[in-house]
Design a protein around this motif. Structure first.
Motif, PDB file in Angstrom:
ATOM      1  N   MET A 193       0.838  -1.196   0.000  1.00 19.65           N
ATOM      2  CA  MET A 193       0.000   0.000   0.000  1.00 19.65           C
ATOM      3  C   MET A 193       0.871   1.244   0.000  1.00 19.65           C
ATOM      4  O   MET A 193       1.539   1.540   0.990  1.00 19.65           O
ATOM      5  CB  MET A 193      -0.905   0.002   1.241  1.00 19.65           C
ATOM      6  CG  MET A 193      -1.782   1.231   1.353  1.00 19.65           C
ATOM      7  SD  MET A 193      -2.858   1.411  -0.078  1.00 19.65           S
ATOM      8  CE  MET A 193      -3.004   3.183  -0.176  1.00 19.65           C
ATOM      9  N   PRO A 194       0.955   1.990  -1.114  1.00 21.06           N
ATOM     10  CA  PRO A 194       1.751   3.221  -1.131  1.00 21.06           C
ATOM     11  C   PRO A 194       1.244   4.217  -0.091  1.00 21.06           C
ATOM     12  O   PRO A 194       0.039   4.421   0.060  1.00 21.06           O
ATOM     13  CB  PRO A 194       1.554   3.752  -2.557  1.00 21.06           C
ATOM     14  CG  PRO A 194       1.144   2.560  -3.364  1.00 21.06           C
ATOM     15  CD  PRO A 194       0.360   1.699  -2.430  1.00 21.06           C
ATOM     16  N   SER A 195       2.181   4.828   0.627  1.00 21.15           N
ATOM     17  CA  SER A 195       1.798   5.793   1.660  1.00 21.15           C
ATOM     18  C   SER A 195       1.320   7.105   1.052  1.00 21.15           C
ATOM     19  O   SER A 195       0.539   7.832   1.664  1.00 21.15           O
ATOM     20  CB  SER A 195       2.989   6.057   2.591  1.00 21.15           C
ATOM     21  OG  SER A 195       4.107   6.521   1.850  1.00 21.15           O
ATOM     22  N   ILE A 196       1.792   7.434  -0.155  1.00 22.61           N
ATOM     23  CA  ILE A 196       1.358   8.639  -0.863  1.00 22.61           C
ATOM     24  C   ILE A 196       0.343   8.213  -1.914  1.00 22.61           C
ATOM     25  O   ILE A 196       0.640   7.386  -2.774  1.00 22.61           O
ATOM     26  CB  ILE A 196       2.547   9.357  -1.520  1.00 22.61           C
ATOM     27  CG1 ILE A 196       3.575   9.745  -0.459  1.00 22.61           C
ATOM     28  CG2 ILE A 196       2.086  10.585  -2.287  1.00 22.61           C
ATOM     29  CD1 ILE A 196       4.835  10.359  -1.024  1.00 22.61           C
ATOM     30  N   GLU A 197      -0.857   8.762  -1.859  1.00 22.08           N
ATOM     31  CA  GLU A 197      -1.919   8.312  -2.750  1.00 22.08           C
ATOM     32  C   GLU A 197      -1.824   8.909  -4.147  1.00 22.08           C
ATOM     33  O   GLU A 197      -2.394   8.359  -5.086  1.00 22.08           O
ATOM     34  CB  GLU A 197      -3.285   8.637  -2.134  1.00 22.08           C
ATOM     35  CG  GLU A 197      -3.564   7.854  -0.858  1.00 22.08           C
ATOM     36  CD  GLU A 197      -5.025   7.894  -0.478  1.00 22.08           C
ATOM     37  OE1 GLU A 197      -5.785   8.597  -1.172  1.00 22.08           O
ATOM     38  OE2 GLU A 197      -5.402   7.225   0.492  1.00 22.08           O
ATOM     39  N   ARG A 235      -7.845   0.319  -2.094  1.00 29.57           N
ATOM     40  CA  ARG A 235      -6.886  -0.520  -1.383  1.00 29.57           C
ATOM     41  C   ARG A 235      -7.591  -1.710  -0.757  1.00 29.57           C
ATOM     42  O   ARG A 235      -8.776  -1.632  -0.400  1.00 29.57           O
ATOM     43  CB  ARG A 235      -6.162   0.295  -0.312  1.00 29.57           C
ATOM     44  CG  ARG A 235      -7.067   0.799   0.793  1.00 29.57           C
ATOM     45  CD  ARG A 235      -6.343   1.747   1.718  1.00 29.57           C
ATOM     46  NE  ARG A 235      -6.134   3.039   1.082  1.00 29.57           N
ATOM     47  CZ  ARG A 235      -5.446   4.028   1.632  1.00 29.57           C
ATOM     48  NH1 ARG A 235      -4.890   3.869   2.811  1.00 29.57           N
ATOM     49  NH2 ARG A 235      -5.299   5.173   1.001  1.00 29.57           N
ATOM     50  N   ASN A 238      -3.613  -3.772   3.758  1.00 28.35           N
ATOM     51  CA  ASN A 238      -2.235  -3.337   3.537  1.00 28.35           C
ATOM     52  C   ASN A 238      -1.471  -4.253   2.593  1.00 28.35           C
ATOM     53  O   ASN A 238      -0.273  -4.075   2.397  1.00 28.35           O
ATOM     54  CB  ASN A 238      -1.482  -3.268   4.879  1.00 28.35           C
ATOM     55  CG  ASN A 238      -2.003  -2.168   5.776  1.00 28.35           C
ATOM     56  OD1 ASN A 238      -2.396  -1.109   5.292  1.00 28.35           O
ATOM     57  ND2 ASN A 238      -2.019  -2.423   7.078  1.00 28.35           N
TER      58      ASN A 238
END
Length: 444
Positions: A193-197, A235, A238
């Motif tokens: 899951m990328p922390s920056i969308e 998403r 995670n």
């Protein structure tokens, strides 16, 4: 194009719209294939080949409406018969023709858009026998020229693929792709899951040594600039995310390399993601990368904007994870960021190299190593060393200077490096005033 009336007459041809912008030698290859390049070059050197009355070269580009003056055709020599006319043989079966035409999702006078399935290569290769380029003969219909590829998709990538029906359209579409006005939107499932969308990946890409150009890598020293925008659509906890990818450059395997480089490989991409690029729970092991949307300016001034349906395995994975396709199509297609300058690209490459060095220093410290050049720390659990530390030559602060010691000289009675203890009064190396005899020792 008006055919010549006689073999010994000067011929004149008017450039058609489909030939606008092509090289003169390519015009000959297309319309007078029996005329060799050497003959065209000789006509150009002697001034017999002209365009609109001016002398022309084989590499000159011609425009619509120009008149090409071609010298009389040369009769074949008795010793050298004329070359047989090349005839393109099409050996497509009825099943191949039906399959090629079933991929078409858009058609007009200038272009086709195909929905390429995964597993079908765009062009042929050493071990590739079936590919899109081979099937384009099925799409010629009543057109004079054969359809042409404008861009490519990886073999395991599915989705929208643009095909030009005329040379003029191919030139216009190629210009749109090279100037980055054409927009391509990809959908992908990624692991993690990328922390920056909504982020921009700006990492240069080059060929990985030793792979024959079959595999790419991030190369901040010699790689070509590459930019990819990604947006998280949805998403699944995670462990997986559905993302939209927009490439603003056209490097080989760009999307796959970039997503793997930031730690979120595309599901099914074992080439760049390794064993971590696969999910359990009924998710297919095939590549989950699909060219969903293609928007490009039409040569006639209109615009082509097409969406390609997902392949079965991708659509099934979205349903398994609880995603709906309408979520991805709801994202607006904006104009994107402005192109970066060379200074910005170099600054990004330097920043990336600095971060890599910082990570490597952290890894060394985690292993118990010091800075570069230091010896590694002793392993834990070993026996303590019984060897005594060598005495240092430097005197302790405040210590009394030994009697008889000279600056830079050895202490009387101490051992010379690698030799026996020096006797008192022995001669020491020093400057010589002449000759080969050493200076006499001082008496005490």
């Amino acid at each position: 194009m008006t055919p010549p009336k006689a073999q010994d007459a000067v011929r004149q041809f008017t450039v058609k719209p489909d030939d606008d912008g092509i090289r003169l030698d390519r015009w000959f290859k297309r319309h007078l294939p029996d005329t060799s390049f050497n003959l065209v070059s000789r006509w150009a050197r002697t001034g017999q080949l002209r365009v609109d009355g001016a002398r022309a070269k084989p590499g000159d580009h011609v425009s619509e409406g120009q008149v090409i003056r071609v010298p009389p055709a040369e009769a074949p020599s008795p010793d050298k018969p004329a070359r047989p006319k090349r005839v393109r043989v099409v050996n497509l079966s009825a099943e191949q023709i039906d399959f090629a035409r079933s991929m078409v999702i858009h058609q007009d006078d200038a272009a086709f858009v195909l929905n390429k399935p995964p597993g079908l290569a765009t062009q042929g290769g050493t071990k590739t026998t079936e590919h899109v380029d081979e099937l384009l003969d099925a799409l010629q219909y009543d057109m004079e020229s054969r359809p042409k590829l404008v861009h490519r998709l990886d073999k395991d990538t599915s989705g929208a693929l643009l095909i030009a029906r005329t040379a003029r359209a191919a030139a216009a579409f190629s210009k749109s792709f090279s100037s980055r006005t054409a927009r391509k939107v990809y959908w992908a499932l990624v692991v993690g899951m990328p922390s920056i969308e909504d982020g921009m990946i700006e990492l240069p890409i080059g060929k990985q040594p030793g792979t024959g150009g079959e595999k790419m890598q991030v190369d901040e020293k010699e790689g070509s600039p590459a930019r990819t925008r990604y947006r998280v659509i949805a998403r699944a906890g995670n462990h997986a995310a559905w993302v939209e990818l927009q490439p603003f450059t056209g490097r080989t395997h760009q999307l796959r390399v970039h997503m793997a480089a930031i730690g979120f490989p595309i599901v099914g991409d074992g080439k760049y993601g390794g064993p971590e690029a696969f999910l359990t729970g009924g998710i297919s092991r095939k590549m989950h990368l699909h060219a969903r949307r293609l928007r490009v300016d039409h040569p006639d001034g209109d615009r082509i904007d097409v969406r390609a349906a997902l392949p079965h395995h991708f659509a099934e994975s979205l349903r398994t994870l609880g995603f709906e396709e309408a979520e991805g199509d709801a994202l607006p297609l904006d104009d994107g960021p402005p192109p970066m300058t060379k200074e910005q690209l170099k600054a990004n490459a330097r920043a990336h190299a600095k971060s890599v060095r910082k990570e490597r220093r952290g890894e060394r410290r985690g292993r118990g190593e010091g800075p570069i050049g230091d010896k590694p720390a002793p392993r834990s659990g070993g026996k303590p060393s019984t060897r005594k530390a060598p005495a240092t030559a430097a005197a302790k602060p405040g210590a009394r200077k030994p009697v008889g010691a000279k600056p830079g000289g050895a202490r009387p009675g101490t051992a010379k490096p690698g030799g026996k203890p020096a006797p008192r009064g022995a001669a020491r190396p020093g400057p010589r005033t002449g000759g080969d005899k050493p200076r006499a020792p001082r008496g005490r």
